[in-house]
Design an enzyme around this catalytic site. Structure first.
Site, PDB file in Angstrom:
ATOM      1  N   ASP A  14       0.902  -0.904   0.229  1.00 11.49           N
ATOM      2  CA  ASP A  14       0.386  -0.044  -0.110  1.00 11.49           C
ATOM      3  C   ASP A  14       0.717   1.245   0.064  1.00 11.49           C
ATOM      4  O   ASP A  14       1.961   0.930   0.200  1.00 11.49           O
ATOM      5  CB  ASP A  14      -1.148  -0.304   1.353  1.00 11.49           C
ATOM      6  CG  ASP A  14      -1.607   1.328   1.468  1.00 11.49           C
ATOM      7  OD1 ASP A  14      -2.239   1.636   0.664  1.00 11.49           O
ATOM      8  OD2 ASP A  14      -1.627   1.635   3.009  1.00 11.49           O
ATOM      9  N   ASP A  16      -0.280   4.817   1.243  1.00 15.06           N
ATOM     10  CA  ASP A  16      -0.071   6.288   2.612  1.00 15.06           C
ATOM     11  C   ASP A  16      -0.243   5.186   3.507  1.00 15.06           C
ATOM     12  O   ASP A  16      -1.098   4.058   3.885  1.00 15.06           O
ATOM     13  CB  ASP A  16      -1.743   6.365   2.377  1.00 15.06           C
ATOM     14  CG  ASP A  16      -0.895   7.859   0.791  1.00 15.06           C
ATOM     15  OD1 ASP A  16      -0.741   8.464   0.783  1.00 15.06           O
ATOM     16  OD2 ASP A  16      -2.282   7.892  -0.385  1.00 15.06           O
ATOM     17  N   GLU A  23      -1.110  10.581   5.464  1.00 15.89           N
ATOM     18  CA  GLU A  23      -2.345  10.574   5.309  1.00 15.89           C
ATOM     19  C   GLU A  23      -1.982  12.352   6.698  1.00 15.89           C
ATOM     20  O   GLU A  23      -2.661  12.755   6.305  1.00 15.89           O
ATOM     21  CB  GLU A  23      -3.094   9.689   6.292  1.00 15.89           C
ATOM     22  CG  GLU A  23      -3.365   9.068   5.170  1.00 15.89           C
ATOM     23  CD  GLU A  23      -4.104   8.898   4.401  1.00 15.89           C
ATOM     24  OE1 GLU A  23      -4.875   9.732   4.244  1.00 15.89           O
ATOM     25  OE2 GLU A  23      -4.766   7.705   3.623  1.00 15.89           O
ATOM     26  N   GLY A  57     -10.335   6.484  -0.688  1.00 14.13           N
ATOM     27  CA  GLY A  57     -10.359   7.652  -1.489  1.00 14.13           C
ATOM     28  C   GLY A  57     -10.396   9.140  -1.612  1.00 14.13           C
ATOM     29  O   GLY A  57     -11.416   9.265  -0.706  1.00 14.13           O
ATOM     30  N   GLY A  58      -9.635   9.685  -1.994  1.00 15.10           N
ATOM     31  CA  GLY A  58      -9.829  11.445  -1.303  1.00 15.10           C
ATOM     32  C   GLY A  58     -11.107  11.671  -2.091  1.00 15.10           C
ATOM     33  O   GLY A  58     -12.222  12.782  -1.340  1.00 15.10           O
ATOM     34  N   LYS A  59     -11.309  11.718  -3.482  1.00 16.32           N
ATOM     35  CA  LYS A  59     -12.829  12.075  -3.761  1.00 16.32           C
ATOM     36  C   LYS A  59     -14.334  11.452  -3.012  1.00 16.32           C
ATOM     37  O   LYS A  59     -14.984  12.400  -2.815  1.00 16.32           O
ATOM     38  CB  LYS A  59     -13.127  12.166  -5.291  1.00 16.32           C
ATOM     39  CG  LYS A  59     -12.154  12.750  -6.830  1.00 16.32           C
ATOM     40  CD  LYS A  59     -12.303  12.345  -8.078  1.00 16.32           C
ATOM     41  CE  LYS A  59     -12.467  10.650  -8.230  1.00 16.32           C
ATOM     42  NZ  LYS A  59     -10.864  10.431  -8.358  1.00 16.32           N
ATOM     43  N   LYS A  88      -8.264  17.436  -8.118  1.00 20.77           N
ATOM     44  CA  LYS A  88      -7.671  17.707  -9.052  1.00 20.77           C
ATOM     45  C   LYS A  88      -6.151  18.746  -7.983  1.00 20.77           C
ATOM     46  O   LYS A  88      -4.987  18.394  -8.579  1.00 20.77           O
ATOM     47  CB  LYS A  88      -7.472  17.991 -10.732  1.00 20.77           C
ATOM     48  CG  LYS A  88      -6.385  18.235 -11.284  1.00 20.77           C
ATOM     49  CD  LYS A  88      -6.549  18.314 -12.888  1.00 20.77           C
ATOM     50  CE  LYS A  88      -5.863  19.325 -13.649  1.00 20.77           C
ATOM     51  NZ  LYS A  88      -6.296  19.862 -14.637  1.00 20.77           N
ATOM     52  N   SER A 127      -2.618   1.538  -4.227  1.00 18.44           N
ATOM     53  CA  SER A 127      -3.282   2.496  -3.645  1.00 18.44           C
ATOM     54  C   SER A 127      -4.537   2.732  -4.059  1.00 18.44           C
ATOM     55  O   SER A 127      -4.482   2.924  -4.995  1.00 18.44           O
ATOM     56  CB  SER A 127      -2.028   3.159  -3.410  1.00 18.44           C
ATOM     57  OG  SER A 127      -2.808   4.979  -2.763  1.00 18.44           O
ATOM     58  N   ASP A 188      -1.681  -0.883   5.935  1.00 15.92           N
ATOM     59  CA  ASP A 188      -0.998  -0.272   7.622  1.00 15.92           C
ATOM     60  C   ASP A 188      -2.802  -0.493   7.814  1.00 15.92           C
ATOM     61  O   ASP A 188      -3.415   0.427   8.498  1.00 15.92           O
ATOM     62  CB  ASP A 188      -1.005   0.901   7.343  1.00 15.92           C
ATOM     63  CG  ASP A 188      -2.238   2.570   6.897  1.00 15.92           C
ATOM     64  OD1 ASP A 188      -2.009   1.866   5.809  1.00 15.92           O
ATOM     65  OD2 ASP A 188      -1.773   2.653   7.302  1.00 15.92           O
TER      66      ASP A 188
END
Length: 259
Positions: A14, A16, A23, A57-59, A88, A127, A188
């Site tokens: 992975d 992050d 993070e 996921g960030g979005k 973005k 990831s 992690d």
């Protein structure tokens, strides 16, 4: 090769929290800077992000937050175009942070990647983060030469379902013709652990700032880090095959003995 003849063919990371403590000190900071640039009165604290980071996921993380705090944005703004644009810019900020060397690598990562490369073991990253973010981090902490050692970087929206679904790890098996039993994953988080195990892979957890305290009962082993000769790790959950020897840091031989 261990006594039963099992061979480690792939070492999968992975990103992050495994490669670097990204993070808390990376993605969270980049999100906050992107929010500020967009004129949003939002700043995710260290503790608030502890809950948000559980969303893969960030979005997806932003969408869930904005849906819960609808008063922050007019309804007509909260759409995919807005989320994608904000994400973005966040990715650009994160990439700039990596270029400045703001996120140091975790113990043992360079050493074990070198060992895997020297022994011809397949190297991959899986990831949920944006691929550009992943590559920028790897290049910053490993250098371009070691980045080229990776046989595959599987990141972002490359699969339909993100962790804890096993899709991204199943993709690695399909791409390289692997059996799950030939693969060792370093994760992690519980989401990552469940994804790896559902794909039939072995999984070691190196706990990160936000994952301490999560349930890792399914893990083959849980450690504070991969460790180095001058930075020994702490074993949080051992493996029965390793109970006869003291271990200060993780090597490929240690992983193969757990296969």
């Amino acid at each position: 090769m261990n006594s039963e003849g099992n061979i480690l063919r792939a070492l999968i990371f992975d990103c992050d929290g495994v490669i670097a403590e990204t993070e808390r000190d990376g993605h969270r900071v980049a999100f906050n800077r992107a929010f500020k640039e967009a004129g949003l009165d939002i700043e995710w604290s260290v503790e608030e992000y502890r809950e948000l980071v559980k969303i893969a996921g960030g979005k997806e993380r932003m969408r869930a937050y904005f849906n819960e705090h609808r008063y922050l944005l007019p309804p007509e703004v909260l759409n995919d175009e807005f989320i994608n644009g904000l994400h973005k810019r966040k990715t650009e900020i994160f990439t700039e942070m990596n270029a400045r060397g703001e996120l140091p690598i975790r113990p043992g990562i360079k050493r074990i990647i070198q060992e895997a490369h020297d022994r011809g073991v397949i190297l991959a990253v899986c990831s949920t983060s944006n691929e550009k973010s992943v590559r920028s981090l790897l290049r910053a902490v490993l250098g371009s030469e070691r980045l080229d050692w990776f046989d595959g970087i599987f990141a972002g929206d490359i699969v339909k379902a993100k962790k804890p679904a096993p899709d991204i790890y199943n993709l690695v098996k399909d791409r390289f013709g692997l059996q799950g039993s030939e693969c060792f994953v370093v994760e992690d988080s519980r989401n990552g652990l469940l994804a790896a195990k559902s794909a039939g892979m072995h999984c070691m957890v190196t706990v990160s700032f936000y994952s301490i305290g999560e349930d890792f009962s399914e893990a083959d082993m849980v450690v504070s880090s991969l460790g180095d000769p001058d930075q020994p790790m702490e074993i949080i959950k051992g493996h029965p095959n390793m109970s006869d020897r003291p271990i200060r840091y993780i090597t490929l031989d240690v992983l193969e003995k757990m296969l």
